[in-house]
Motif scaffolding. Structure first.
Motif, PDB file in Angstrom:
ATOM      1  N   ILE A 160      94.475  10.306  16.866  1.00  0.00           N
ATOM      2  CA  ILE A 160      95.207  11.378  16.201  1.00  0.00           C
ATOM      3  C   ILE A 160      96.687  11.210  16.524  1.00  0.00           C
ATOM      4  O   ILE A 160      97.066  11.119  17.694  1.00  0.00           O
ATOM      5  CB  ILE A 160      94.726  12.771  16.660  1.00  0.00           C
ATOM      6  CG1 ILE A 160      93.251  12.992  16.279  1.00  0.00           C
ATOM      7  CG2 ILE A 160      95.604  13.870  16.049  1.00  0.00           C
ATOM      8  CD1 ILE A 160      92.681  14.301  16.810  1.00  0.00           C
ATOM      9  N   SER A 161      97.503  11.150  15.491  1.00  0.00           N
ATOM     10  CA  SER A 161      98.956  11.079  15.683  1.00  0.00           C
ATOM     11  C   SER A 161      99.519  12.488  15.802  1.00  0.00           C
ATOM     12  O   SER A 161      99.404  13.286  14.871  1.00  0.00           O
ATOM     13  CB  SER A 161      99.624  10.373  14.492  1.00  0.00           C
ATOM     14  OG  SER A 161      99.253   9.027  14.428  1.00  0.00           O
ATOM     15  N   ASP A 162     100.106  12.783  16.960  1.00  0.00           N
ATOM     16  CA  ASP A 162     100.835  14.037  17.165  1.00  0.00           C
ATOM     17  C   ASP A 162     102.248  13.771  16.662  1.00  0.00           C
ATOM     18  O   ASP A 162     103.147  13.424  17.423  1.00  0.00           O
ATOM     19  CB  ASP A 162     100.807  14.408  18.652  1.00  0.00           C
ATOM     20  CG  ASP A 162     101.567  15.679  18.968  1.00  0.00           C
ATOM     21  OD1 ASP A 162     101.992  16.371  18.029  1.00  0.00           O
ATOM     22  OD2 ASP A 162     101.740  15.976  20.166  1.00  0.00           O
ATOM     23  N   SER A 163     102.453  13.913  15.357  1.00  0.00           N
ATOM     24  CA  SER A 163     103.621  13.329  14.690  1.00  0.00           C
ATOM     25  C   SER A 163     104.916  14.114  14.842  1.00  0.00           C
ATOM     26  O   SER A 163     106.004  13.540  14.777  1.00  0.00           O
ATOM     27  CB  SER A 163     103.318  13.154  13.198  1.00  0.00           C
ATOM     28  OG  SER A 163     103.095  14.422  12.579  1.00  0.00           O
ATOM     29  N   GLY A 164     104.843  15.419  15.057  1.00  0.00           N
ATOM     30  CA  GLY A 164     106.055  16.228  15.044  1.00  0.00           C
ATOM     31  C   GLY A 164     106.994  15.987  16.203  1.00  0.00           C
ATOM     32  O   GLY A 164     108.194  16.265  16.112  1.00  0.00           O
ATOM     33  N   ASP A 165     106.463  15.481  17.315  1.00  0.00           N
ATOM     34  CA  ASP A 165     107.296  15.251  18.504  1.00  0.00           C
ATOM     35  C   ASP A 165     107.349  13.775  18.859  1.00  0.00           C
ATOM     36  O   ASP A 165     107.539  13.409  20.010  1.00  0.00           O
ATOM     37  CB  ASP A 165     106.749  16.067  19.685  1.00  0.00           C
ATOM     38  CG  ASP A 165     107.734  16.157  20.851  1.00  0.00           C
ATOM     39  OD1 ASP A 165     108.948  16.278  20.584  1.00  0.00           O
ATOM     40  OD2 ASP A 165     107.288  16.112  22.015  1.00  0.00           O
ATOM     41  N   ASN A 166     107.186  12.924  17.867  1.00  0.00           N
ATOM     42  CA  ASN A 166     107.180  11.476  18.060  1.00  0.00           C
ATOM     43  C   ASN A 166     108.487  11.012  18.706  1.00  0.00           C
ATOM     44  O   ASN A 166     109.551  11.087  18.089  1.00  0.00           O
ATOM     45  CB  ASN A 166     106.986  10.802  16.699  1.00  0.00           C
ATOM     46  CG  ASN A 166     107.048   9.295  16.757  1.00  0.00           C
ATOM     47  OD1 ASN A 166     107.083   8.701  17.824  1.00  0.00           O
ATOM     48  ND2 ASN A 166     107.072   8.676  15.589  1.00  0.00           N
ATOM     49  N   PRO A 167     108.450  10.512  19.951  1.00  0.00           N
ATOM     50  CA  PRO A 167     109.695  10.095  20.614  1.00  0.00           C
ATOM     51  C   PRO A 167     110.330   8.861  19.994  1.00  0.00           C
ATOM     52  O   PRO A 167     111.519   8.611  20.205  1.00  0.00           O
ATOM     53  CB  PRO A 167     109.260   9.830  22.061  1.00  0.00           C
ATOM     54  CG  PRO A 167     107.803   9.539  21.975  1.00  0.00           C
ATOM     55  CD  PRO A 167     107.279  10.357  20.835  1.00  0.00           C
ATOM     56  N   THR A 168     109.570   8.080  19.210  1.00  0.00           N
ATOM     57  CA  THR A 168     110.167   6.903  18.588  1.00  0.00           C
ATOM     58  C   THR A 168     110.665   7.188  17.170  1.00  0.00           C
ATOM     59  O   THR A 168     111.033   6.269  16.446  1.00  0.00           O
ATOM     60  CB  THR A 168     109.172   5.732  18.574  1.00  0.00           C
ATOM     61  OG1 THR A 168     107.926   6.164  18.034  1.00  0.00           O
ATOM     62  CG2 THR A 168     108.967   5.197  19.964  1.00  0.00           C
ATOM     63  N   ALA A 169     110.689   8.450  16.792  1.00  0.00           N
ATOM     64  CA  ALA A 169     111.317   8.838  15.535  1.00  0.00           C
ATOM     65  C   ALA A 169     112.506   9.756  15.789  1.00  0.00           C
ATOM     66  O   ALA A 169     113.284  10.028  14.884  1.00  0.00           O
ATOM     67  CB  ALA A 169     110.309   9.538  14.624  1.00  0.00           C
ATOM     68  N   GLY A 170     112.634  10.233  17.035  1.00  0.00           N
ATOM     69  CA  GLY A 170     113.739  11.111  17.372  1.00  0.00           C
ATOM     70  C   GLY A 170     113.321  12.429  17.988  1.00  0.00           C
ATOM     71  O   GLY A 170     114.160  13.284  18.268  1.00  0.00           O
ATOM     72  N   GLY A 171     112.004  12.613  18.192  1.00  0.00           N
ATOM     73  CA  GLY A 171     111.529  13.839  18.818  1.00  0.00           C
ATOM     74  C   GLY A 171     111.945  13.917  20.279  1.00  0.00           C
ATOM     75  O   GLY A 171     112.167  12.892  20.931  1.00  0.00           O
ATOM     76  N   ALA A 172     112.025  15.143  20.794  1.00  0.00           N
ATOM     77  CA  ALA A 172     112.404  15.315  22.200  1.00  0.00           C
ATOM     78  C   ALA A 172     111.364  14.701  23.121  1.00  0.00           C
ATOM     79  O   ALA A 172     111.672  14.297  24.248  1.00  0.00           O
ATOM     80  CB  ALA A 172     112.574  16.800  22.517  1.00  0.00           C
ATOM     81  N   VAL A 174      91.876   9.676  21.193  1.00  0.00           N
ATOM     82  CA  VAL A 174      93.178   9.330  21.750  1.00  0.00           C
ATOM     83  C   VAL A 174      94.239  10.049  20.915  1.00  0.00           C
ATOM     84  O   VAL A 174      94.337   9.828  19.705  1.00  0.00           O
ATOM     85  CB  VAL A 174      93.453   7.813  21.728  1.00  0.00           C
ATOM     86  CG1 VAL A 174      94.801   7.510  22.363  1.00  0.00           C
ATOM     87  CG2 VAL A 174      92.339   7.054  22.443  1.00  0.00           C
ATOM     88  N   VAL A 175      94.994  10.924  21.559  1.00  0.00           N
ATOM     89  CA  VAL A 175      96.066  11.654  20.877  1.00  0.00           C
ATOM     90  C   VAL A 175      97.396  11.098  21.390  1.00  0.00           C
ATOM     91  O   VAL A 175      97.656  11.116  22.598  1.00  0.00           O
ATOM     92  CB  VAL A 175      95.979  13.166  21.130  1.00  0.00           C
ATOM     93  CG1 VAL A 175      97.097  13.890  20.377  1.00  0.00           C
ATOM     94  CG2 VAL A 175      94.608  13.709  20.698  1.00  0.00           C
ATOM     95  N   VAL A 176      98.212  10.594  20.482  1.00  0.00           N
ATOM     96  CA  VAL A 176      99.464   9.942  20.847  1.00  0.00           C
ATOM     97  C   VAL A 176     100.619  10.576  20.084  1.00  0.00           C
ATOM     98  O   VAL A 176     100.502  10.834  18.883  1.00  0.00           O
ATOM     99  CB  VAL A 176      99.423   8.430  20.524  1.00  0.00           C
ATOM    100  CG1 VAL A 176     100.664   7.728  21.044  1.00  0.00           C
ATOM    101  CG2 VAL A 176      98.179   7.791  21.092  1.00  0.00           C
ATOM    102  N   LYS A 177     101.726  10.796  20.783  1.00  0.00           N
ATOM    103  CA  LYS A 177     102.932  11.253  20.101  1.00  0.00           C
ATOM    104  C   LYS A 177     103.520  10.064  19.354  1.00  0.00           C
ATOM    105  O   LYS A 177     104.248   9.241  19.914  1.00  0.00           O
ATOM    106  CB  LYS A 177     103.935  11.817  21.111  1.00  0.00           C
ATOM    107  CG  LYS A 177     103.545  13.179  21.660  1.00  0.00           C
ATOM    108  CD  LYS A 177     104.593  13.749  22.582  1.00  0.00           C
ATOM    109  CE  LYS A 177     104.203  15.160  23.024  1.00  0.00           C
ATOM    110  NZ  LYS A 177     105.190  15.744  23.957  1.00  0.00           N
TER     111      LYS A 177
END
Length: 533
Positions: free
Chosen positions: A336-348, A468-471
């Motif tokens: 599962i992609s935890d997409s809103g806080d993705n650190p490699t897209a700019g999330g905190a 597996v849940v990954v940001k």
């Protein structure tokens, strides 16, 4: 009349004898023998750049240390194709200045930006003049109080190196190309794959194009065609693994190798910054005006015509829907992609909303529940507690939401320390804390988890875990290859995938998909003047 000419003759003879004793590499322009051609001086080429993808919708700020700046000869370590014995390394005299690359994050502080730019310019001033300069950037840097940082940086570089120096720029396809950046660079290219499996190949192409134009004497391209496309989409909808991104980008390489063309590129742009330059762009460079403009217009039209066909790279759902399906699925590992806080897209990288929801579900309350790996949440104080408790010890403390607490407060983790690891470049210290059936990766500083070893070095096996849940947004290649199933959860954060609910105020409108019924734009190529014109 001979009293002045005799010393001159002796001086000429001494100079000639001295030159004859020097190795050939020190005698560019001399004739080593009667039958040897003139040795052409190697071009003098500088290297510099700053790279980050930074969200203006995140409360996080990025400081200078995050760029892990490299100076001088250390810069070569960023490019395998520039190894000491490589043909490219031997084809020029290189002057690496500064190369800084940061994990994506929030906007860069003005002080950090000015410091890095100042160091870059100071280094470039030391070795003038240059025949060429390789400009290695991402293209989606945001700086507090400054629009278009990359355009600002290259303009300031031009003031140092002048307009005659040939500049070749390589970029991420999620970067932004302003008119100012397009004018001040001579050669430009970007990745053609998302995920960016061709990143190093693209950088090498930019360097090879630069050297070729210098060695052949062709210099600056006669034409640079530029087309602004009013489309702004998240990368998770434009992956080149699937259509229509796959076909759109498949056409780039053939367009770039036509006679009269140097290179061709399509930028998706960066969706999580609110600046006028943020939108898609096509550029084609070359010496044949008709071919260059036609190639750009065809690539741009293909992109515009396909705009309504872009969909997420994976099935999507709310977090609850994704967890329900993962728990019920016989397929493991279920990602599962935890997409809103993705650190490699700019999330905190420290939002706790998703982890809070997971720990609140009854399925994961005990050891007997489904095994779930969660990556990750920063918690410096909890890391200290884990070190004090040791592996096997119990910890109880708060994690996350020190930067982005808009959607959930710090989450309480009460569980067993399963492992502790030191020395990661980004995280510095990592620990795994088991809470019920959830293995939570806690870090001293935020870190992305893209590779199998990121898990296995912590004693976790992402191949045998249930969930597996990954940001992250789209899965990076190693994770994608091992998934049995995958869903992309639309979760809140600084890089919310539902961009239509983001508070844009400064991007150019109309913009698709924010303005779905907008009229067709003018997609005629505009010719960009060379720097200084």
């Amino acid at each position: 009349m001979f009293k002045h000419s005799i010393p001159a003759i002796l001086l000429f003879s001494l100079t000639f004898c001295l030159a004859a004793t020097l190795p050939n590499k020190h005698r560019h322009g001399s004739r080593p023998s009667d039958n040897s051609p003139m040795v052409k001086p190697l071009p003098r080429i500088a290297i510099c750049g700053l790279g980050i993808e930074s969200s203006t919708f995140s409360p996080a700020l990025t400081d200078e240390a995050a760029f892990h700046a490299k100076y001088g000869a250390e810069v070569f370590s960023s490019y395998p194709f520039m190894a000491a014995d490589s043909p490219l390394r031997k084809s020029a005299v290189w002057f690496p200045a500064l190369m800084g690359k940061s994990l994506p994050g929030g906007a860069v502080t003005r002080a950090a930006y000015e410091s890095l730019v100042g160091k870059t310019l100071d280094s470039l001033k030391k070795h003038l003049p240059y025949d060429g300069l390789y400009f290695d950037i991402h293209g989606a840097m945001s700086v507090v109080g400054l629009d278009d940082p990359e355009g600002d940086l290259i303009t300031r570089i031009r003031k140092v190196v002048g307009t005659k120096t040939l500049i070749s720029t390589s970029m991420d396809l999620h970067g932004n190309v302003s008119w100012r950046l397009a004018q001040n660079t001579d050669l430009i290219t970007c990745y053609r794959m998302a995920p960016h499996e061709d990143a190093m190949q693209t950088k090498q192409r930019a360097v090879e194009n630069l050297i070729s134009r210098i060695e052949t004497g062709k210099g600056k391209p006669a034409f640079k065609a530029y087309i602004s496309i009013p489309i702004l989409l998240p990368g998770e909808k434009t992956s080149t693994r699937i259509e229509p991104g796959k076909s759109i980008y498949k056409a780039v390489a053939p367009a770039s190798v036509q006679p009269g063309v140097i290179d061709a590129a399509i930028w998706i742009g960066y969706a999580w910054a609110d600046e006028p330059r943020n939108h898609a762009v096509v550029m084609v460079t070359g010496d044949d005006k008709a071919v260059v403009t036609a190639a750009a217009e065809k690539l741009a039209q293909n992109f515009w015509d396909a705009r309504k066909a872009f969909e997420f790279v994976a099935p999507t759902g709310t977090l609850a829907e994704c967890l329900d399906k993962a728990v019920a699925s016989p397929k493991h590992p279920f990602y599962i992609s935890d997409s809103g806080d993705n650190p490699t897209a700019g999330g905190a990288g420290d939002a706790t909303w998703t982890l809070t929801q997971i720990l609140a579900r009854p399925e994961f309350k005990t050891d007997a529940g489904p095994s779930l790996l969660y990556a990750s949440v920063p918690a410096p104080q909890l890391i200290k507690s884990a070190i004090a408790a040791g592996v096997g010890g119990h910890v109880d403390g708060l994690a996350g939401a020190a930067v982005d607490a808009r959607f959930a407060p710090p989450v309480r983790l009460s569980g067993t320390v399963e492992s502790i690891q030191y020395g990661d470049k980004d995280a510095e210290v990592e620990a795994v804390i088991k809470v019920g059936s959830v293995h939570v990766i806690v870090t001293q500083k935020r870190k992305p988890y893209h590779k199998e070893i990121d898990f296995t070095r912590l004693g976790l096996n992402p191949r045998t875990a249930g969930i597996v849940v990954v940001k992250i947004g789209y899965l990076e290649p190693e994770l994608y290859a091992m998934r049995a199933d995958w869903l992309l959860a639309i979760t809140p954060g600084g890089v919310d995938q539902n961009i239509e609910r983001l508070p844009y105020h400064r991007i150019k409108r109309p913009m698709f998909p924010l303005d779905k019924d907008m009229k067709d734009p003018d997609l005629k190529a505009k010719l960009v003047p060379a720097a200084g014109e």
